[in-house]
Design an enzyme around this catalytic site. Structure first.
Site, PDB file in Angstrom:
ATOM      1  CE  LYS A 152      -7.170  -0.890   8.506  1.00 21.27           C
ATOM      2  NZ  LYS A 152      -8.533  -1.281   8.919  1.00 21.27           N
ATOM      3  CB  ILE A 153      -6.833   6.144   6.899  1.00 22.28           C
ATOM      4  CG1 ILE A 153      -6.245   4.990   6.070  1.00 22.28           C
ATOM      5  CG2 ILE A 153      -6.484   7.496   6.273  1.00 22.28           C
ATOM      6  CD1 ILE A 153      -6.886   4.789   4.704  1.00 22.28           C
ATOM      7  CG  ASP A 172     -15.896   5.775  13.481  1.00 24.15           C
ATOM      8  OD1 ASP A 172     -16.747   4.869  13.615  1.00 24.15           O
ATOM      9  OD2 ASP A 172     -14.861   5.628  12.811  1.00 24.15           O
ATOM     10  CB  CYS A 203     -16.383   6.772   6.870  1.00 24.73           C
ATOM     11  SG  CYS A 203     -17.168   7.979   5.820  1.00 24.73           S
ATOM     12  N   PRO A 204     -15.687   4.246   5.113  1.00 27.16           N
ATOM     13  CG  PRO A 204     -16.589   2.202   5.795  1.00 27.16           C
ATOM     14  CD  PRO A 204     -15.999   3.475   6.331  1.00 27.16           C
ATOM     15  CB  THR A 230      -7.905  10.746   0.811  1.00 34.36           C
ATOM     16  OG1 THR A 230      -8.088  10.558   2.221  1.00 34.36           O
ATOM     17  CG2 THR A 230      -7.231  12.077   0.558  1.00 34.36           C
ATOM     18  CB  SER A 231     -12.706   7.852   1.954  1.00 31.90           C
ATOM     19  OG  SER A 231     -11.963   7.883   3.154  1.00 31.90           O
ATOM     20  NE  ARG A 232     -13.123   2.809  -2.511  1.00 32.01           N
ATOM     21  CZ  ARG A 232     -11.821   2.731  -2.231  1.00 32.01           C
ATOM     22  NH1 ARG A 232     -11.110   3.831  -2.083  1.00 32.01           N
ATOM     23  NH2 ARG A 232     -11.229   1.565  -2.104  1.00 32.01           N
ATOM     24  CG  ASP A 256      -6.271  10.538  -3.961  1.00 28.75           C
ATOM     25  OD1 ASP A 256      -5.535  10.939  -4.892  1.00 28.75           O
ATOM     26  OD2 ASP A 256      -6.241   9.359  -3.535  1.00 28.75           O
ATOM     27  CD  GLU A 261     -11.796   6.940  -8.256  1.00 26.45           C
ATOM     28  OE1 GLU A 261     -11.810   7.893  -7.469  1.00 26.45           O
ATOM     29  OE2 GLU A 261     -11.062   5.939  -8.110  1.00 26.45           O
ATOM     30  CG  HIS A 293      -7.913   6.273  -6.183  1.00 28.67           C
ATOM     31  ND1 HIS A 293      -9.213   5.858  -6.175  1.00 28.67           N
ATOM     32  CD2 HIS A 293      -7.356   5.681  -5.098  1.00 28.67           C
ATOM     33  CE1 HIS A 293      -9.436   5.050  -5.148  1.00 28.67           C
ATOM     34  NE2 HIS A 293      -8.299   4.926  -4.478  1.00 28.67           N
TER      35      HIS A 293
HETATM   36  P1  NAD Z   1     -11.026   1.375   8.529  1.00 25.44           P
HETATM   37  O1  NAD Z   1     -11.986   0.260   8.301  1.00 25.44           O
HETATM   38  O2  NAD Z   1      -9.829   1.129   9.403  1.00 25.44           O
HETATM   39  O3  NAD Z   1     -11.803   2.640   9.132  1.00 25.44           O
HETATM   40  C1  NAD Z   1     -13.035   3.078   8.663  1.00 25.44           C
HETATM   41  C2  NAD Z   1     -13.749   3.764   9.813  1.00 25.44           C
HETATM   42  O4  NAD Z   1     -14.960   4.325   9.300  1.00 25.44           O
HETATM   43  C3  NAD Z   1     -14.131   2.810  10.943  1.00 25.44           C
HETATM   44  O5  NAD Z   1     -13.685   3.331  12.192  1.00 25.44           O
HETATM   45  C4  NAD Z   1     -15.655   2.784  10.889  1.00 25.44           C
HETATM   46  O6  NAD Z   1     -16.254   2.640  12.172  1.00 25.44           O
HETATM   47  C5  NAD Z   1     -15.939   4.151  10.304  1.00 25.44           C
HETATM   48  N1  NAD Z   1     -17.290   4.272   9.781  1.00 25.44           N
HETATM   49  C6  NAD Z   1     -18.118   3.299   9.318  1.00 25.44           C
HETATM   50  N2  NAD Z   1     -19.306   3.845   8.971  1.00 25.44           N
HETATM   51  C7  NAD Z   1     -19.212   5.179   9.221  1.00 25.44           C
HETATM   52  C8  NAD Z   1     -20.108   6.264   9.091  1.00 25.44           C
HETATM   53  N3  NAD Z   1     -21.365   6.077   8.652  1.00 25.44           N
HETATM   54  N4  NAD Z   1     -19.688   7.491   9.425  1.00 25.44           N
HETATM   55  C9  NAD Z   1     -18.436   7.686   9.909  1.00 25.44           C
HETATM   56  N5  NAD Z   1     -17.530   6.682  10.062  1.00 25.44           N
HETATM   57  C10 NAD Z   1     -17.932   5.454   9.718  1.00 25.44           C
HETATM   58  O7  NAD Z   1     -10.599   1.867   7.095  1.00 25.44           O
HETATM   59  P2  NAD Z   1      -9.290   2.690   6.694  1.00 25.44           P
HETATM   60  O8  NAD Z   1      -8.187   1.736   6.391  1.00 25.44           O
HETATM   61  O9  NAD Z   1      -9.065   3.763   7.681  1.00 25.44           O
HETATM   62  O10 NAD Z   1      -9.752   3.292   5.288  1.00 25.44           O
HETATM   63  C11 NAD Z   1     -10.774   4.290   5.236  1.00 25.44           C
HETATM   64  C12 NAD Z   1     -11.208   4.443   3.786  1.00 25.44           C
HETATM   65  O11 NAD Z   1     -10.131   4.997   3.037  1.00 25.44           O
HETATM   66  C13 NAD Z   1     -11.511   3.111   3.087  1.00 25.44           C
HETATM   67  O12 NAD Z   1     -12.855   2.745   3.262  1.00 25.44           O
HETATM   68  C14 NAD Z   1     -11.205   3.392   1.643  1.00 25.44           C
HETATM   69  O13 NAD Z   1     -12.405   3.724   0.995  1.00 25.44           O
HETATM   70  C15 NAD Z   1     -10.302   4.610   1.683  1.00 25.44           C
HETATM   71  N6  NAD Z   1      -8.973   4.378   1.094  1.00 25.44           N
HETATM   72  C16 NAD Z   1      -8.556   5.206   0.100  1.00 25.44           C
HETATM   73  C17 NAD Z   1      -7.305   5.036  -0.470  1.00 25.44           C
HETATM   74  C18 NAD Z   1      -6.780   5.948  -1.547  1.00 25.44           C
HETATM   75  O14 NAD Z   1      -5.770   5.614  -2.181  1.00 25.44           O
HETATM   76  N7  NAD Z   1      -7.373   7.109  -1.786  1.00 25.44           N
HETATM   77  C19 NAD Z   1      -6.483   3.995  -0.014  1.00 25.44           C
HETATM   78  C20 NAD Z   1      -6.938   3.179   1.024  1.00 25.44           C
HETATM   79  C21 NAD Z   1      -8.192   3.371   1.585  1.00 25.44           C
END
Ligand code: NAD
Length: 337
Positions: A152-153, A172, A203-204, A230-232, A256, A261, A293
């Site tokens: 999604k992001i 991906d 990615c997660p 900005t993920s983890r 982020d 953290e 964050h």
């Molecule tokens: P999502 O589940 O819609 O998308 C995650 C994508 O990562 C999927 O398309 C999945 O196929 C892909 N993926 C899985 N394993 C992978 C790998 N080994 N290599 C590459 N891609 C891989 O999630 P999202 O809503 O887009 O969120 C993404 C991440 O953003 C979340 O996991 C979360 O950790 C992080 N996040 C951060 C904040 C923040 O405030 N900083 C807020 C929301 C989410």
């Protein structure tokens, strides 16, 4: 339900109260961990955020105290021991989607700020220093951006980067048709590292993605890229990236999130001596930009988090299937969505 809310900030109380149907929220500022878990005794549910510890000992204390549900105010659930929750019969629910635009737009804010030095320029101008030394950026147009994770992001990030005229490539394991439809090719992770000027992680955090940016990955980066996370935090081996910044192999770093953290973010530590020397080293680089964050932090996203959390609690209380429930068996499917 009686719901003990851990790590409460003013906005959590404001937006959860506004979204509430009938639950009795007990708002606590304390972070959930082994020393605070018993504060939830007598509650039906706990409501937690990203830096709360929801490991096996905490879950055992929660279960002993009568808690049956763990409601996450986040999409990510890497901080929850799902197997322990299942073995104690606790339901875990999350907020799978809330304004992907919030996180995507913050990612772009980091990219533009770090590239053009607007954060430094702002401070200089306030001091009456109008020199441009050190503020030289580069056009995004025509540069290559590698997007790791196009859910999604990542998908929103792809479309914004295309708008700048960047050549966007993606990695991906589960390609997204919307992204392919934008004319964005999927490439191997190695090719992405080798050819990107900007690498942005969406990615997660899983066992597969832990330290995805590691010494090998950094040595494969041929264009001294800007890396944005900005993920983890634990997607990046921070010590390795510091070495990459020192050698120039990594051109710039925007974060982020940070792997340690939990002891830092969301608190005012301005009168405290920070004990984390790795984090402190990061702060010394002119080409590193860190936010605490806050990528999720828009009105729209916080409202959606509160509304989905209340809807999740309603569904669990009424015994309906909750589409946002996470089980150990559903994890693989969630990661593929
Ligand atoms: P999502 O589940 O819609 O998308 C995650 C994508 O990562 C999927 O398309 C999945 O196929 C892909 N993926 C899985 N394993 C992978 C790998 N080994 N290599 C590459 N891609 C891989 O999630 P999202 O809503 O887009 O969120 C993404 C991440 O953003 C979340 O996991 C979360 O950790 C992080 N996040 C951060 C904040 C923040 O405030 N900083 C807020 C929301 C989410």
């Amino acid at each position: 339900m009686i719901v003990t809310v851990f790590s409460t900030k003013s906005w959590d109380e404001q937006f959860l109260t506004a979204a509430n149907t009938h639950h009795a929220f007990r708002f606590l500022e304390a972070k959930l961990d082994a020393t605070t878990a018993a504060l939830a005794n007598g509650s039906d549910a706990v409501c937690v955020f990203v830096n709360d510890d929801v490991d096996a000992p905490v879950i055992e204390t929660l279960a002993t105290g009568g808690v049956r549900t763990i409601a996450l105010r986040s999409a990510g659930f890497n901080h929850v021991d799902l197997a322990a929750a299942a073995s104690h019969g606790l339901a875990v629910v999350r907020v799978p989607a809330y304004s992907p635009h919030a996180v995507a737009e913050h990612t772009i804010a980091l990219l533009l700020t770090l590239n053009r030095g607007t954060h430094r320029a702002h401070n200089r101008v306030r001091e009456g220093n109008f020199r441009l030394d050190g503020l030289l950026g580069w056009d995004l147009e025509g540069k290559t951006a590698g997007v790791v994770g196009t859910g999604k992001i990542g998908q929103v990030v792809c479309s914004i980067l295309k708008g700048f005229g960047m050549d966007v490539i993606a990695f991906d394991p589960f390609p997204n048709d919307q992204v392919t439809g934008m004319g964005i090719p999927y490439v191997s992770l190695e090719a992405l590292f080798a050819t990107s000027d900007v690498i942005t992680l969406h990615c997660p955090l899983t066992p597969d993605t832990f330290h995805l940016v590691n010494p090998d990955a950094i040595s494969a980066m041929a264009r001294a890229p800007m890396i944005i996370n900005t993920s983890r935090g634990a997607l990046i081996d921070t010590v390795a990236v510091i070495e990459g910044l020192k050698s120039g192999q990594v051109g710039a770093l925007a974060l982020d999130v940070y792997e340690e953290e939990g002891d830092l973010f969301f608190e005012d530590l301005s009168n405290t001596v920070i004990q984390d020397d790795v984090f402190s080293r990061l702060l010394t680089f002119p080409n590193v930009l860190i936010t605490g964050h806050q990528a999720f932090f828009t009105r729209e996203a916080v409202r959606q988090i509160a509304e989905t959390t209340v809807a999740n609690l309603d569904a669990i209380e009424e015994g309906h299937d909750c589409e946002n429930q996470i089980t150990t068996s559903a994890v693989g499917e969630i990661e593929r969505r």
